[in-house]
Design a protein around this motif. Structure first.
Motif, PDB file in Angstrom:
ATOM      1  N   ARG A   1       9.325  12.074   8.376  1.00  0.00           N
ATOM      2  CA  ARG A   1       8.286  13.107   8.479  1.00  0.00           C
ATOM      3  C   ARG A   1       8.065  13.770   7.121  1.00  0.00           C
ATOM      4  N   GLN A   2       9.132  13.837   6.334  1.00  0.00           N
ATOM      5  CA  GLN A   2       9.041  14.404   4.990  1.00  0.00           C
ATOM      6  C   GLN A   2       8.067  13.567   4.133  1.00  0.00           C
ATOM      7  N   ALA A   3       8.183  12.247   4.294  1.00  0.00           N
ATOM      8  CA  ALA A   3       7.290  11.356   3.529  1.00  0.00           C
ATOM      9  C   ALA A   3       5.840  11.556   3.981  1.00  0.00           C
ATOM     10  N   ILE A   4       5.631  11.775   5.275  1.00  0.00           N
ATOM     11  CA  ILE A   4       4.269  12.018   5.787  1.00  0.00           C
ATOM     12  C   ILE A   4       3.733  13.316   5.184  1.00  0.00           C
ATOM     13  N   TRP A   5       4.561  14.337   5.199  1.00  0.00           N
ATOM     14  CA  TRP A   5       4.142  15.639   4.669  1.00  0.00           C
ATOM     15  C   TRP A   5       3.724  15.512   3.192  1.00  0.00           C
TER      16      TRP A   5
ATOM     17  N   MET B   1       0.847  -1.212   0.000  1.00  0.00           N
ATOM     18  CA  MET B   1       0.000   0.000   0.000  1.00  0.00           C
ATOM     19  C   MET B   1       0.878   1.255   0.000  1.00  0.00           C
ATOM     20  N   ALA B   2       0.568   2.227  -0.835  1.00  0.00           N
ATOM     21  CA  ALA B   2       1.368   3.457  -0.864  1.00  0.00           C
ATOM     22  C   ALA B   2       1.252   4.180   0.476  1.00  0.00           C
ATOM     23  N   ILE B   3       2.269   5.008   0.785  1.00  0.00           N
ATOM     24  CA  ILE B   3       2.275   5.687   2.089  1.00  0.00           C
ATOM     25  C   ILE B   3       1.001   6.508   2.298  1.00  0.00           C
ATOM     26  N   LYS B   4       0.560   7.171   1.232  1.00  0.00           N
ATOM     27  CA  LYS B   4      -0.628   8.021   1.415  1.00  0.00           C
ATOM     28  C   LYS B   4      -1.855   7.175   1.812  1.00  0.00           C
ATOM     29  N   GLN B   5      -1.929   5.955   1.308  1.00  0.00           N
ATOM     30  CA  GLN B   5      -3.040   5.076   1.711  1.00  0.00           C
ATOM     31  C   GLN B   5      -2.911   4.684   3.183  1.00  0.00           C
ATOM     32  N   ASP B   6      -1.656   4.432   3.612  1.00  0.00           N
ATOM     33  CA  ASP B   6      -1.422   4.093   5.028  1.00  0.00           C
ATOM     34  C   ASP B   6      -1.811   5.264   5.924  1.00  0.00           C
ATOM     35  N   ILE B   7      -1.447   6.491   5.480  1.00  0.00           N
ATOM     36  CA  ILE B   7      -1.791   7.675   6.283  1.00  0.00           C
ATOM     37  C   ILE B   7      -3.305   7.810   6.358  1.00  0.00           C
ATOM     38  N   LEU B   8      -3.941   7.633   5.190  1.00  0.00           N
ATOM     39  CA  LEU B   8      -5.400   7.769   5.145  1.00  0.00           C
ATOM     40  C   LEU B   8      -6.067   6.749   6.079  1.00  0.00           C
ATOM     41  N   LYS B   9      -5.507   5.555   6.117  1.00  0.00           N
ATOM     42  CA  LYS B   9      -6.080   4.502   6.968  1.00  0.00           C
ATOM     43  C   LYS B   9      -6.043   4.942   8.431  1.00  0.00           C
ATOM     44  N   VAL B  10      -4.884   5.464   8.859  1.00  0.00           N
ATOM     45  CA  VAL B  10      -4.762   5.907  10.253  1.00  0.00           C
ATOM     46  C   VAL B  10      -5.741   7.051  10.523  1.00  0.00           C
TER      47      VAL B  10
ATOM     48  N   ILE C   1       0.418  13.664   2.930  1.00  0.00           N
ATOM     49  CA  ILE C   1      -0.716  14.528   3.308  1.00  0.00           C
ATOM     50  C   ILE C   1      -1.062  15.464   2.147  1.00  0.00           C
ATOM     51  N   LYS C   2      -0.040  16.038   1.536  1.00  0.00           N
ATOM     52  CA  LYS C   2      -0.263  16.951   0.392  1.00  0.00           C
ATOM     53  C   LYS C   2      -0.978  16.196  -0.733  1.00  0.00           C
ATOM     54  N   ALA C   3      -0.522  14.978  -1.015  1.00  0.00           N
ATOM     55  CA  ALA C   3      -1.134  14.191  -2.098  1.00  0.00           C
ATOM     56  C   ALA C   3      -2.601  13.887  -1.772  1.00  0.00           C
ATOM     57  N   LEU C   4      -2.873  13.595  -0.507  1.00  0.00           N
ATOM     58  CA  LEU C   4      -4.266  13.302  -0.124  1.00  0.00           C
ATOM     59  C   LEU C   4      -5.128  14.550  -0.276  1.00  0.00           C
ATOM     60  N   GLU C   5      -4.568  15.699   0.118  1.00  0.00           N
ATOM     61  CA  GLU C   5      -5.322  16.959  -0.028  1.00  0.00           C
ATOM     62  C   GLU C   5      -5.614  17.240  -1.497  1.00  0.00           C
ATOM     63  N   GLU C   6      -4.609  16.973  -2.328  1.00  0.00           N
ATOM     64  CA  GLU C   6      -4.819  17.215  -3.770  1.00  0.00           C
ATOM     65  C   GLU C   6      -5.924  16.310  -4.330  1.00  0.00           C
ATOM     66  N   GLU C   7      -6.058  15.129  -3.754  1.00  0.00           N
ATOM     67  CA  GLU C   7      -7.130  14.219  -4.214  1.00  0.00           C
ATOM     68  C   GLU C   7      -8.505  14.700  -3.764  1.00  0.00           C
TER      69      GLU C   7
ATOM     70  N   ALA D   1      -4.844  20.736   9.287  1.00  0.00           N
ATOM     71  CA  ALA D   1      -3.448  20.726   9.770  1.00  0.00           C
ATOM     72  C   ALA D   1      -3.269  21.902  10.721  1.00  0.00           C
ATOM     73  N   THR D   2      -2.818  21.625  11.942  1.00  0.00           N
ATOM     74  CA  THR D   2      -2.620  22.685  12.932  1.00  0.00           C
ATOM     75  C   THR D   2      -1.213  22.574  13.503  1.00  0.00           C
ATOM     76  N   THR D   3      -0.521  23.721  13.557  1.00  0.00           N
ATOM     77  CA  THR D   3       0.853  23.719  14.082  1.00  0.00           C
ATOM     78  C   THR D   3       0.846  23.170  15.516  1.00  0.00           C
ATOM     79  N   ASN D   4       1.825  22.388  15.815  1.00  0.00           N
ATOM     80  CA  ASN D   4       2.016  21.751  17.133  1.00  0.00           C
ATOM     81  C   ASN D   4       1.009  20.648  17.476  1.00  0.00           C
ATOM     82  N   LYS D   5      -0.023  20.478  16.656  1.00  0.00           N
ATOM     83  CA  LYS D   5      -0.993  19.411  16.961  1.00  0.00           C
ATOM     84  C   LYS D   5      -0.928  18.302  15.902  1.00  0.00           C
ATOM     85  N   GLY D   6      -0.843  18.710  14.658  1.00  0.00           N
ATOM     86  CA  GLY D   6      -0.744  17.712  13.596  1.00  0.00           C
ATOM     87  C   GLY D   6      -1.924  17.748  12.651  1.00  0.00           C
TER      88      GLY D   6
END
Ligand code: BTN
Length: 321
Positions: free
Chosen positions: A32-36, A1-10, A39-45, A51-56
């Motif tokens: 963290r770069q890969a997470i960032w 599964m691509a990283i963005k799918q893993d992020i979406l799952k979580v 996240i960008k790719a998911l937003e584009e979809e 996204a909030t600074t210091n919270k995530g």
């Protein structure tokens, strides 16, 4: 599964809950770069990610893209395994399902589309399927017989009513044989098709197509559908409704026929109604006095005779006026 799918799952599993970039990176064993980037790719979809600074990051409740990750999450308690295929636009999910089975696809699977360009209705009619609705086909292996084939559509209608009731708090009704109505307007149609194995002489797969008018402005529907079609705005996201329907379908197909058909009768709006129907091109009128455990209508005709109707279209006096 691509990283963005893993992020979406979580994020799907924890909707509305913050996960920091660091937590996600450590959970998924990536940088963290890969997470960032993910996240960008998911937003584009089109996913709504807060996204909030210091919270995530978190997936907002308003995020309503159909996703296999989101749908599978609602199927963890299902006693059948499904593959879930999500499409933006298809001609027809039933057509695609038949094509895949023809090409040798095995097992149970669900196809869900955001839009259909040539949605199929019953008896060769079309099914209007604009963007952002729910158009799904549940494909079940029938090698091991799970229910009487002639009850599949009725049991599915009960499954859809109960999914909408439990998730949305609405009270839809069934218009025989397989339309779902809300306040007298059609919000859902069901088209069940079978794939027969002629060598073995038995039903190989069943394709249960379900189309739901959710989040639509019926004013934009074709003129000829406007007095008939209804819809509703979802409180929950579409993934949850798709999973709940599939879960209920599997449960109802495996449950005792009499129990599910008793609920079919309870949700039916046709009992006691005057109907007009056309068996073998005769124009008959009568009143519906019962629905039997096979889902057939028992109609008392104007001349007092009782008639059993197993299929076809009926017009109900006073409906869609
Ligand atoms: C009807 O009301 O006549 C039945 C409509 C069934 C529509 C669904 S949408 C998903 C699946 N794919 C199709 O092409 N048709 C069914």
């Amino acid at each position: 599964m691509a990283i963005k799918q893993d992020i979406l799952k979580v994020l799907e599993e924890n909707r509305g809950e913050y996960f920091s970039g660091e937590e996600l990176a450590s959970k998924l064993s990536v940088t963290r770069q890969a997470i960032w980037k993910g996240i960008k790719a998911l937003e584009e979809e089109g996913h709504h990610i807060k996204a909030t600074t210091n919270k995530g990051y978190y997936l907002e409740q308003t995020s309503d893209l159909l996703t296999s990750v989101g749908i599978l999450q609602g199927l963890v308690s299902c006693n059948k395994n499904f593959e879930v295929i999500v499409e933006k636009t298809v001609e027809s999910t039933n057509l695609m399902a038949k094509k895949l089975v023809g090409e040798g696809k095995k097992g149970n699977f669900i196809i869900v589309a955001n839009e259909q360009t040539a949605g199929l209705g019953r008896q060769g009619k079309s099914f209007h399927s604009p963007k952002n609705g729910i158009y799904m086909s549940i494909v079940l292996d029938m090698q091991e017989k799970i229910t009487d084939a002639q009850l599949i559509t009725s049991k599915t209608a009960v499954a859809v009513v109960e999914a909408i009731e439990s998730l949305e708090g609405l009270n839809p009704q069934i218009k025989w044989v397989n339309d779902i109505l809300l306040t007298g307007k059609k919000i859902c149609g069901i088209l069940t098709e079978g794939i027969f194995d002629f060598e073995e002489g038995k039903l190989k797969k069943v394709i249960i197509g379900i189309g739901l008018n959710v989040n639509q402005d019926i004013k934009n529907y074709p003129k000829d559908l406007q007095n008939k079609a209804g819809g509703f705005k979802l409180n929950e996201n579409r993934n949850q409704l798709v999973s709940k329907i599939a879960l209920n379908v599997v449960n109802n197909l495996m449950e005792d026929d009499e129990k599910v058909m008793a609920r079919y009768k309870k949700y039916s709006m046709i009992l006691g109604k005057n109907i007009i129907f056309e068996p073998e091109s005769q124009n008959l009128k009568g009143v519906v006095i019962d629905i039997n455990d096979l889902g057939h209508l028992i109609v008392k005709l104007e001349n007092g005779e009782l008639m059993n109707i197993s299929s076809g279209f009926v017009d109900i006096e006073g409906l869609y006026k």
